[in-house]
Design a protein around this motif. Structure first.
Motif, PDB file in Angstrom:
ATOM      1  N   ARG A 256       8.552  -5.010  -0.108  1.00  0.00           N
ATOM      2  CA  ARG A 256       9.166  -6.701   0.132  1.00  0.00           C
ATOM      3  C   ARG A 256       8.550  -7.158   1.316  1.00  0.00           C
ATOM      4  O   ARG A 256       8.209  -8.522   0.995  1.00  0.00           O
ATOM      5  N   ALA A 257       8.020  -6.419   2.258  1.00  0.00           N
ATOM      6  CA  ALA A 257       7.547  -7.164   3.502  1.00  0.00           C
ATOM      7  C   ALA A 257       6.118  -7.520   3.201  1.00  0.00           C
ATOM      8  O   ALA A 257       5.712  -8.633   3.371  1.00  0.00           O
ATOM      9  N   ARG A 258       5.390  -6.639   2.162  1.00  0.00           N
ATOM     10  CA  ARG A 258       3.927  -7.074   1.766  1.00  0.00           C
ATOM     11  C   ARG A 258       3.812  -6.662   0.367  1.00  0.00           C
ATOM     12  O   ARG A 258       3.652  -5.567   0.041  1.00  0.00           O
ATOM     13  N   PRO A 259       4.268  -7.631  -0.489  1.00  0.00           N
ATOM     14  CA  PRO A 259       4.453  -7.421  -1.906  1.00  0.00           C
ATOM     15  C   PRO A 259       3.109  -7.068  -2.503  1.00  0.00           C
ATOM     16  O   PRO A 259       1.829  -7.074  -2.050  1.00  0.00           O
ATOM     17  N   VAL A 260       2.834  -6.027  -3.553  1.00  0.00           N
ATOM     18  CA  VAL A 260       1.828  -5.610  -4.144  1.00  0.00           C
ATOM     19  C   VAL A 260       1.035  -6.659  -4.866  1.00  0.00           C
ATOM     20  O   VAL A 260       1.455  -7.601  -5.122  1.00  0.00           O
TER      21      VAL A 260
ATOM     22  N   LEU B  45      17.517  14.832 -10.798  1.00  0.00           N
ATOM     23  CA  LEU B  45      16.351  14.504 -11.619  1.00  0.00           C
ATOM     24  C   LEU B  45      15.724  13.155 -11.366  1.00  0.00           C
ATOM     25  O   LEU B  45      14.467  12.876 -11.607  1.00  0.00           O
ATOM     26  N   VAL B  46      16.744  12.042 -10.846  1.00  0.00           N
ATOM     27  CA  VAL B  46      16.201  10.761 -10.864  1.00  0.00           C
ATOM     28  C   VAL B  46      15.684  10.322  -9.363  1.00  0.00           C
ATOM     29  O   VAL B  46      14.901   9.659  -9.228  1.00  0.00           O
ATOM     30  N   LEU B  47      15.995  11.134  -8.388  1.00  0.00           N
ATOM     31  CA  LEU B  47      15.778  10.574  -7.077  1.00  0.00           C
ATOM     32  C   LEU B  47      14.373  10.940  -6.808  1.00  0.00           C
ATOM     33  O   LEU B  47      13.690  10.224  -6.259  1.00  0.00           O
ATOM     34  N   PRO B  48      13.844  11.998  -7.255  1.00  0.00           N
ATOM     35  CA  PRO B  48      12.134  12.232  -6.815  1.00  0.00           C
ATOM     36  C   PRO B  48      11.362  11.102  -7.620  1.00  0.00           C
ATOM     37  O   PRO B  48      10.370  10.852  -7.110  1.00  0.00           O
ATOM     38  N   MET B  49      11.728  10.656  -8.853  1.00  0.00           N
ATOM     39  CA  MET B  49      11.212   9.754  -9.538  1.00  0.00           C
ATOM     40  C   MET B  49      11.095   8.579  -8.744  1.00  0.00           C
ATOM     41  O   MET B  49      10.158   7.755  -8.598  1.00  0.00           O
ATOM     42  N   LEU B  50      12.397   8.262  -8.094  1.00  0.00           N
ATOM     43  CA  LEU B  50      12.308   6.838  -7.466  1.00  0.00           C
ATOM     44  C   LEU B  50      11.465   6.923  -5.907  1.00  0.00           C
ATOM     45  O   LEU B  50      10.808   6.089  -5.767  1.00  0.00           O
ATOM     46  N   LEU B  51      11.729   8.135  -5.438  1.00  0.00           N
ATOM     47  CA  LEU B  51      11.158   8.263  -4.098  1.00  0.00           C
ATOM     48  C   LEU B  51       9.423   8.268  -4.156  1.00  0.00           C
ATOM     49  O   LEU B  51       8.721   7.458  -3.587  1.00  0.00           O
ATOM     50  N   GLY B  52       9.158   8.977  -5.018  1.00  0.00           N
ATOM     51  CA  GLY B  52       7.560   9.124  -5.394  1.00  0.00           C
ATOM     52  C   GLY B  52       7.011   7.867  -5.884  1.00  0.00           C
ATOM     53  O   GLY B  52       6.120   7.156  -5.868  1.00  0.00           O
ATOM     54  N   GLY B  53       7.839   7.313  -6.894  1.00  0.00           N
ATOM     55  CA  GLY B  53       7.515   5.980  -7.606  1.00  0.00           C
ATOM     56  C   GLY B  53       7.257   4.862  -6.732  1.00  0.00           C
ATOM     57  O   GLY B  53       6.382   4.068  -6.532  1.00  0.00           O
ATOM     58  N   VAL B  54       8.314   4.769  -5.702  1.00  0.00           N
ATOM     59  CA  VAL B  54       8.005   3.673  -4.816  1.00  0.00           C
ATOM     60  C   VAL B  54       6.997   3.748  -3.857  1.00  0.00           C
ATOM     61  O   VAL B  54       6.315   2.604  -3.756  1.00  0.00           O
ATOM     62  N   TRP B  55       6.742   4.803  -3.325  1.00  0.00           N
ATOM     63  CA  TRP B  55       5.622   5.246  -2.400  1.00  0.00           C
ATOM     64  C   TRP B  55       4.154   5.162  -3.027  1.00  0.00           C
ATOM     65  O   TRP B  55       3.312   4.540  -2.719  1.00  0.00           O
ATOM     66  N   VAL B  56       4.141   5.546  -4.430  1.00  0.00           N
ATOM     67  CA  VAL B  56       2.846   5.483  -5.246  1.00  0.00           C
ATOM     68  C   VAL B  56       2.655   3.976  -5.451  1.00  0.00           C
ATOM     69  O   VAL B  56       1.646   3.585  -5.580  1.00  0.00           O
ATOM     70  N   TYR B  57       3.613   3.298  -5.787  1.00  0.00           N
ATOM     71  CA  TYR B  57       3.557   1.726  -6.048  1.00  0.00           C
ATOM     72  C   TYR B  57       3.169   0.936  -4.921  1.00  0.00           C
ATOM     73  O   TYR B  57       2.237   0.248  -5.076  1.00  0.00           O
ATOM     74  N   TRP B  58       3.493   1.422  -3.783  1.00  0.00           N
ATOM     75  CA  TRP B  58       3.194   0.775  -2.403  1.00  0.00           C
ATOM     76  C   TRP B  58       2.030   1.136  -2.171  1.00  0.00           C
ATOM     77  O   TRP B  58       1.167   0.186  -1.721  1.00  0.00           O
ATOM     78  N   LEU B  59       1.310   2.299  -2.348  1.00  0.00           N
ATOM     79  CA  LEU B  59      -0.222   2.917  -1.922  1.00  0.00           C
ATOM     80  C   LEU B  59      -0.918   1.989  -2.916  1.00  0.00           C
ATOM     81  O   LEU B  59      -1.977   1.579  -2.600  1.00  0.00           O
ATOM     82  N   LEU B  60      -0.922   2.262  -4.422  1.00  0.00           N
ATOM     83  CA  LEU B  60      -1.706   1.725  -5.192  1.00  0.00           C
ATOM     84  C   LEU B  60      -1.800   0.488  -5.336  1.00  0.00           C
ATOM     85  O   LEU B  60      -2.534  -0.412  -5.861  1.00  0.00           O
TER      86      LEU B  60
END
Length: 488
Positions: free
Chosen positions: A87-91, A14-29
């Motif tokens: 972390r390498a390039r903060p949003v 239940l949690v892993l898809p939230m973390l996986l998608g959330g991190v990458w959407v956060y990085w993108l947006l």
């Protein structure tokens, strides 16, 4: 009685898809200042589940027996990679709204609506856990694939009846209930399979908890986009309450297993992203819309059409046509369509299949064959929209808003994306039920109700977007008058 489950595996699933998608959407947006935490959470869950289905496919293509912790480990590595990139390039710090303090009555109303939604979804959660899977279409067409794949630890093929009958006894080829179910997109069974692998069983209601999470993700995405557009917290929360409290949305959250809710959320979220892309021309939202559109096409056969509608809406928004030009193109398109129907098209397209379009029949590979004839389903459509209490008063409000926009077109400023997508979607749905044999599923109310679900997230965003425009105009006029009075 359901089997015992792995608690750790279930929570991870239940949690892993939230973390996986959330991190990458956060990085993108996060490449731009126009993002919102709720928006990231809502879109992130969708993107995460899409990524999980792709990982399962890749694992199977590699010839490996399906293994939950192996797939989860890859998802965790991808999540860690996303965190490292952030972390390498903060949003970029997001732009904060300019609204002042919230009046006490608004705070009270916001908490009241949030409390009602919390209570509503806690009862839906309870209902889902206590009730076994029984929605007919889900049990006949979607769940069997997941159950077979779980027990064989591979994505065993499903085929048509002739192929199944000709297969040797030792083959793993299977067949499903509906005639063409073997070729349905595999997205929803893969979502079910992920839950089964995590829980360690194919027979437990926790497998279907994502049907509640996807509704909540839809509400989060709607809230985030409205706030990004400048709507007040009260207006955004009210919109979420209206959307998540619709009886038919609740029905599809509780009767888990159907694909329609996932199609509606993926399509709606793609249009939400397109709205921002059209307004700001920010490539990040264009990319997000395309990813969600592709996910939509992986969920159900109509999802392929909805994916096409996202592409068409994106194209029309990119061209930014004037009203007269758009009307001219619509007229030209109508004439060309009429000529195609009269003259006809019948050809084999390489790698796709046979395409036939004429006044009597439409055949589209991966979509189906449709006999064309007018069917009068007016009574059924009217009952579905206005009498069967599936949508509260939504369709009444939508018609009233359309009438208002006819006299006050300025209220539609910035809402062109939603209007375009909604008009095309409703035109497609009504064509299907008025001009094909699908009319029988309108008359017996077994399909048209849930098909209309696809248009709901977009229409709710449109209604509250127009309402935001109207309130902003009123406040601007009041502010101007107060300013004039102070100058005097």
């Amino acid at each position: 009685m359901t089997a015992d489950i792995s608690i750790v595996g279930t929570i991870t699933a239940l949690v892993l898809p939230m973390l996986l998608g959330g991190v990458w959407v956060y990085w993108l947006l996060g490449r731009t200042e126009r993002w919102h935490p709720a928006l990231v959470a809502g879109h992130g869950y969708l993107v995460g589940m899409f990524a999980i289905t792709l990982l399962i496919r890749a694992w199977d293509l590699a010839g490996l027996a399906l293994n939950f912790w192996g797939i989860a480990a890859i998802a965790a590595v991808l999540t860690t990679l996303g965190i490292a990139l952030i972390r390498a390039r903060p949003v970029t710090a997001r732009a904060e709204g300019t609204s002042g303090p919230i009046p006490a009555w608004q705070i009270a109303l916001i908490f009241a609506l949030a409390a009602l939604l919390t209570w509503r979804y806690s009862t839906i959660f309870q209902e889902l856990l206590l009730r076994p899977l029984y929605p007919w279409d889900a049990w006949m067409n979607w769940a069997p694939k997941a159950v077979v794949w779980y027990h064989y630890s591979e994505l065993a093929p499903f085929a048509d009846m002739n192929t199944w009958l000709a297969a040797p006894a030792e083959a793993l080829t299977h067949i499903e209930g509906a005639r063409n179910a073997w070729r349905y997109p595999a997205g929803v069974p893969l979502i079910q399979l992920w839950g089964m692998l995590g829980a360690g069983t194919s027979d437990h209601t926790v497998i279907y908890l994502p049907w509640i999470l996807i509704s909540l993700a839809m509400g989060a995405a709607l809230y985030g986009h409205l706030r990004l557009q400048g709507a007040s917290i009260l207006l955004a929360v009210t919109a979420v309450y209206v959307l998540l409290n619709m009886p038919f949305v609740n029905v599809h959250s509780t009767l888990a297993g159907y694909a329609d809710l996932w199609v509606a959320v993926a399509f709606g979220s793609a249009i939400f992203s397109l709205q921002e892309w059209h307004a700001r021309r920010d490539w990040t939202y264009g990319c997000l819309a395309l990813v969600l559109a592709v996910f939509c096409a992986q969920l159900k056969t109509p999802g392929i059409i909805m994916c096409g509608i996202v592409g068409l809406t994106m194209l029309l928004g990119r061209l930014q046509l004037r009203r007269n030009t758009l009307l001219g193109l619509v007229t030209l398109g109508g004439i060309v369509s009429l000529l195609v129907l009269l003259v006809g098209i019948d050809m084999d397209v390489p790698a796709i299949g046979r395409v036939t379009i004429n006044a009597e029949k439409i055949t589209i590979p991966y979509i189906g064959d449709f006999e064309i004839a007018f069917h009068n389903v007016n009574q059924a459509i009217v009952r579905v929209l206005f009498d069967m209490i599936n949508w509260n008063i939504h369709w009444y409000v939508l018609i009233a808003m359309g009438t208002l926009l006819a006299f006050r077109p300025r209220l539609a400023t910035g809402r062109e994306t939603e209007i375009t997508a909604l008009v095309i979607t409703l035109a497609f749905l009504f064509f299907v039920y008025y001009f094909t044999e699908r009319s029988e599923f309108a008359r017996d109310f077994t399909q048209v109700n849930r098909a209309l679900l696809y248009s709901i997230p977009v229409s709710v965003l449109l209604v509250f977007g127009v309402l935001h425009n109207g309130l902003s105009g009123v406040l601007a006029r009041v502010g101007a008058k107060v300013g004039v009075g102070e100058d005097r």
